[in-house]
Write an enzyme that holds these catalytic residues in place. Structure first.
Site, PDB file in Angstrom:
ATOM      1  CB  ALA A  16      -2.929  10.666   0.668  1.00 20.61           C
ATOM      2  CB  SER A  44      -0.926   0.002   1.223  1.00 19.52           C
ATOM      3  OG  SER A  44      -1.734  -1.146   1.222  1.00 19.52           O
ATOM      4  CD  GLU A  52      -0.601  -4.525   1.200  1.00 17.37           C
ATOM      5  OE1 GLU A  52      -0.082  -3.397   1.218  1.00 17.37           O
ATOM      6  OE2 GLU A  52       0.036  -5.567   1.322  1.00 17.37           O
TER       7      GLU A  52
END
Ligand code: FES
Length: 911
Positions: free
Chosen positions: A866, A680, A871
């Site tokens: 962000a 991720s 995942e």
């Protein structure tokens, strides 16, 4: 034309066609290979996946199951030839609603939808689910597909055109979506230059065996069409690859010994039709089977056969995180729970089996194949082939799903070997069986844990140990062994902690990366025990979690002080749903004896990026003299949305309209290294590099125009215009020197997250950013049949800043589908479930309603705040469902999946 071939006439999209083909040839092959209709995808050749769905005389069929002779005189429709008006509306709906992720299933899904929409223009959701029930999608979780089909002949949303510099936060359809919905996307099997040879592998029929090759030259000479046969003797470099170079141990072609069922020992290369038709069962190889072990328990025994002499007790690696005094804390706890849990091998089951093609461009070996890690592929392939890395170029084909398994090499070194030997283009396409035998899996795990709490329900300490079956070769076993101890307490404050792990070799398939690197397995253990602990503390299960949730300023068991912690906000977001669901279940149960409903909850946290290791990304952003704005990003988009999200961040940092950005790559010949699509990491790490590149290019433009940060930038043909208030200046691009990359203006920036190595007690900073989430499952259990139906999942995820809410929801729904499979149905058994009818994944009918709640707690380290998400979204699903099963029925499932016989056994045990 051969003696077996016949002239077969039919129409495609109303246009007459005639082919010369064997009457038994699959329609899918004929459409792809004779007529070039590549939207017809091949995922299984067994009618299981539906990727090859076409319409024959208006009815949907799997083209792989139809002998071409049967369609003589019929009309066939593929996505390329389908009725244009309906196709166009369907494509718009799919893009607007985010219904295509990787895109490999999309043409088949759309053809099934077309059959429905031609008969029922305004279908209900139930009608859509029935019509699409024969097509599998592994990425989307189906909900957005259903929404898109329902909306097709109703009103479509207006197109999204964010203002310059304001694309972050917009529900922007994916920028690379059009080829996915018109069937023109090039996946690994979709391209081959004229005259390309076909490669097939000779594979082991044994889990463990020694072997001796016979006279392969004579065998090849006795058969027509074979150009070359290759064995490990042909490997000029180091016959050992692996994602963690010091531990690289997997041979491209086995030497003398095989360690798993399906390990390749030789390659046969030649004319495609002839090689395809070969019976490789008579290939000259003599096998001497040896004892094998398939579970971590068997492999750890004193008498177990050892897979790698330098790894005693079959132990690849150990992991450990220790803080405080856990044993003392547990002894002093008012309440304690303990349990053992075991999870199964889980197959990635992407719809696209591994495939690729290679050729020579001068001295350079070019390989175009599905992958999640182009630079790693280049380096590892070059090492096997004995080439310098700069003589290998990797062009990632579109990947029809990956979820972690396409991080490891598959076809790449084999294609490279064949191309170098024959000096001709060569391609390799795994069958479904080959793919499932040879690809990596989710690690099975045997986990034990004890958790304590005080009188107030505060966690006092935890011990955890997990043995993970890492299969025959190293792959990502070290990552799982390291990541699990860091995460095994979940997002809860745990002052005293000891978590250990081992990755243990067996003769099962190599276990590698699969969405979560072992954390989803550990979450089953911890979250089921937390439910039991909450009950011992006489606390509501959600309240127990809120009471223990990490908050800003808390310290993890690794000694890392956290900020931007959003788990409590996620749990708060579930609170009203929790109360409503509890009441709904109680009211249903009051009137039902055989079926009972229950509600379960589970949380997650997950560090974004590699664990305590450098993992930089580099982004290049340039403006050509003609005024084209190009984003060179090497992050492979396997459906998760990197092409869109990274472009949004770059565009906003530069301050331009998103639709001005042209994406270049990924391609190791054209893009800087953005690392792997794993952990991720792209939104956070590659996004940070894109943000830095955008800001640097903006600063350069402002410097040239001598205007301030408040100015607006417009990239236009041949110039960049900058305005601030009444001032307006223009940079004429042809006045600037052009650099080596062909740009008049360019910025290139690298970002590497600030982590530190972990000491022997696991103390340090393993990740710079974490994401958080909590999910609630509502289920219905049939007490007589043992079946479980998931009615609804409510998912709250803290993703920092939602760069693209549409794509974020798609990730949540897709992750939930895979988590539902982990909880209820997916169990890969080596040698037995190597196809998609014995190995079951969720279908459209299995997916419940999903309510997604995006919690935005910005992280100062992330680009525009962000965090990662890909995942995280899978981790809480399985434990939430398993907790809901227990709540509904009392069945405590400690060995998921919760197949009906296990639920019934657990019910018997309880009673
Ligand atoms: Fe359906 Fe990837 S989008 S399998």
């Amino acid at each position: 034309m051969t003696a077996h071939e016949q002239h077969i006439a039919f129409t495609v999209g109303g246009q007459p066609h005639a082919v010369f083909a064997s009457p038994g040839a699959r329609l899918s092959e004929v459409l792809r290979d004779h007529l070039g209709l590549k939207s017809v995808k091949v995922g299984c050749d067994a009618g299981d996946c539906g990727a090859c769905t076409v319409l024959v005389d208006g009815r949907q069929h799997c083209a792989c199951l139809i002998p071409v002779a049967q369609i003589s005189g019929c009309n066939v429709e593929t996505l390329e030839t389908a009725e244009p008006d309906l196709r166009s509306r369907l494509q718009k709906a799919f893009l607007a609603h985010g219904a295509a992720q990787c895109g490999i299933c999309t043409p088949g899904v759309m053809m099934a939808a077309m059959e429905l929409l031609q008969i029922t223009p305004l279908p209900t959701e139930a009608q859509v689910e029935t019509a699409l029930s024969g097509v599998l999608c592994r990425c989307t979780g189906y909900r957005k597909i259903v929404t898109a089909v329902v909306a097709t002949n109703r009103t479509l949303p207006d197109s999204v055109r964010p203002l310059p510099g304001a694309s972050v936060g917009a529900r922007l359809p994916r920028l690379d979506g059009q080829p996915k919905v018109d069937g023109s996307e090039i996946f690994g099997a979709d391209y081959a230059p004229e005259g390309t040879l076909l490669i097939r592998a000779v594979r082991s029929p044994h889990f463990h065996a020694d072997f001796v090759l016979g006279d392969v030259t004579a065998w090849a000479a006795a058969r027509s069409g074979i150009v070359a046969v290759m064995t490990s003797a042909d490997i000029a470099g180091v016959n050992a690859f692996g994602v963690i170079p010091p531990l690289a141990d997997q041979p491209a072609l086995a030497e003398c010994t095989v360690r798993y069922l399906g390990e390749p020992v030789a390659l046969v290369v030649g004319d495609a039709a002839r090689v395809e038709a070969l019976d490789l069962g008579d290939f000259p190889v003599t096998w001497s089977p040896r004892p094998h072990v398939l579970t971590e328990a068997e492999a750890g025994g004193a008498q177990a056969p050892q897979l790698h002499a330098h790894r005693p007790e079959n132990t690849l690696i150990r992991g450990r995180v220790v803080s405080g005094a856990p044993q003392e804390a547990l002894r002093a706890s008012a309440h304690r729970v303990t349990g053992e849990f075991r999870t199964a091998y889980v197959e990635h089951a992407y719809i696209e089996p591994e495939a690729g093609v290679g050729w020579l461009e001068g001295d350079t070996l070019v390989i175009q194949a599905c992958t999640q890690a182009p630079v790693m592929d280049r380096d590892d392939t070059a090492r096997v082939l004995g080439l310098p890395p700069e003589r290998v170029r990797i062009i990632p084909a579109a990947a029809g799903g990956g979820f972690g398994a396409k991080l490891d090499l598959s076809v790449q070194p084999l294609i490279g070997l064949a191309v170098l030997k024959t000096k001709r283009p060569c391609r390799m396409v795994f069958s479904r069986n080959e793919s499932m035998r040879s690809s990596t899996k989710r690690h099975p795990g045997t986990m034990t844990a004890t958790i304590g709490a005080d009188e107030q329900g505060k966690i006092t300490g935890m011990t955890f140990h997990g043995d993970f079956n890492t299969g025959s070769y190293a792959s990502w076993g070290p990552t799982v062994a390291t990541r699990v101890p860091v995460h095994a307490c979940g997002p809860y404050k745990t002052p005293n902690y000891r978590a250990t792990s081992r990755a243990i070799h067996t003769h099962g398939p190599t276990a590698g990366a699969f969405r979560g690197f072992g954390v989803p397995q550990a979450a089953i253990c911890q979250e089921m025990l937390y439910d039991e602990l909450a009950e011992k503390c006489a606390l509501d299960r959600l309240e127990f979690r809120k009471r223990n949730a990490l908050v800003d300023g808390d310290t993890t068991p690794c000694g890392q002080k956290l900020d931007a912690v959003g788990i409590k906000e996620c749990l708060d977001a579930l609170q009203p749903h929790w109360h409503r669901a509890g009441k709904d279940a109680a009211s249903f149960n009051a009137g039902s004896d055989d079926r009972k409903r229950g509600v379960g909850i589970a949380s997650c946290w997950y560090g974004c990026g590699n664990t305590a290791l450098p993992n930089p990304s580099t982004i290049r952003l340039g403006i050509t003299p003609a005024g084209a704005l190009r984003l060179h990003q090497g992050a492979t988009d396997i459906g998760q949305g990197a092409n869109t999200v990274i472009a949004q961040i770059a565009a906003d940092a530069l301050g331009v309209a998103i639709h001005r950005v042209e994406i270049v790559g990924p391609d190791t010949g054209m893009t800087p290294d953005c690392g792997k699509t794993s952990a991720s990491r792209h939104t956070f790490i590659t996004g940070r590099a894109a943000e830095a590149a955008g800001r640097a290019l903006r600063a350069e433009i402002l410097r040239l125009t001598n205007l301030s940060e408040a100015a607006q930038i417009i990239v236009a043909p041949g110039e960049v215009r900058v305005t601030e208030g009444r001032s307006s200046r223009t940079v004429t691009l042809s006045d600037l020197d052009v650099d080596a990359f062909g740009y008049a203006l360019r910025a290139e920036e690298t970002y590497d997250p600030p982590t530190t190595a972990l000491d022997e007690d696991g103390q340090g900073t393993p990740y710079a950013v974490y994401g958080y989430g909590a999910q609630m499952a509502e289920v219905e259990v049939d007490l007589k049949l043992g079946t479980t139906r998931v009615l609804r999942i409510t998912a709250a995820h803290d993703l920092g800043r939602a760069i693209n809410p549409l794509l974020a929801e798609g990730q949540i729904e897709g992750g939930i589908a895979q988590g539902l499979g982990l909880a209820l149905m997916e169990e890969f058994i080596p040698g037995r479930t190597e196809n998609l009818h014995d190995y079951l994944i969720p279908t459209i009918g299995d997916m419940p309603e999903v309510v997604s709640i995006l919690v935005e707690k910005p992280d100062p380290e992330g680009p525009m705040g962000a965090k990662g998400l890909g995942e995280h979204v899978l981790i809480p699903t399985a434990p939430a469902i398993l907790n809901a099963i227990r709540h509904a029925s009392g069945a405590r499932i400690t060995n998921p999946p919760a197949l009906p016989h296990r639920v019934l056994a657990a019910l018997r045990e309880r009673s």
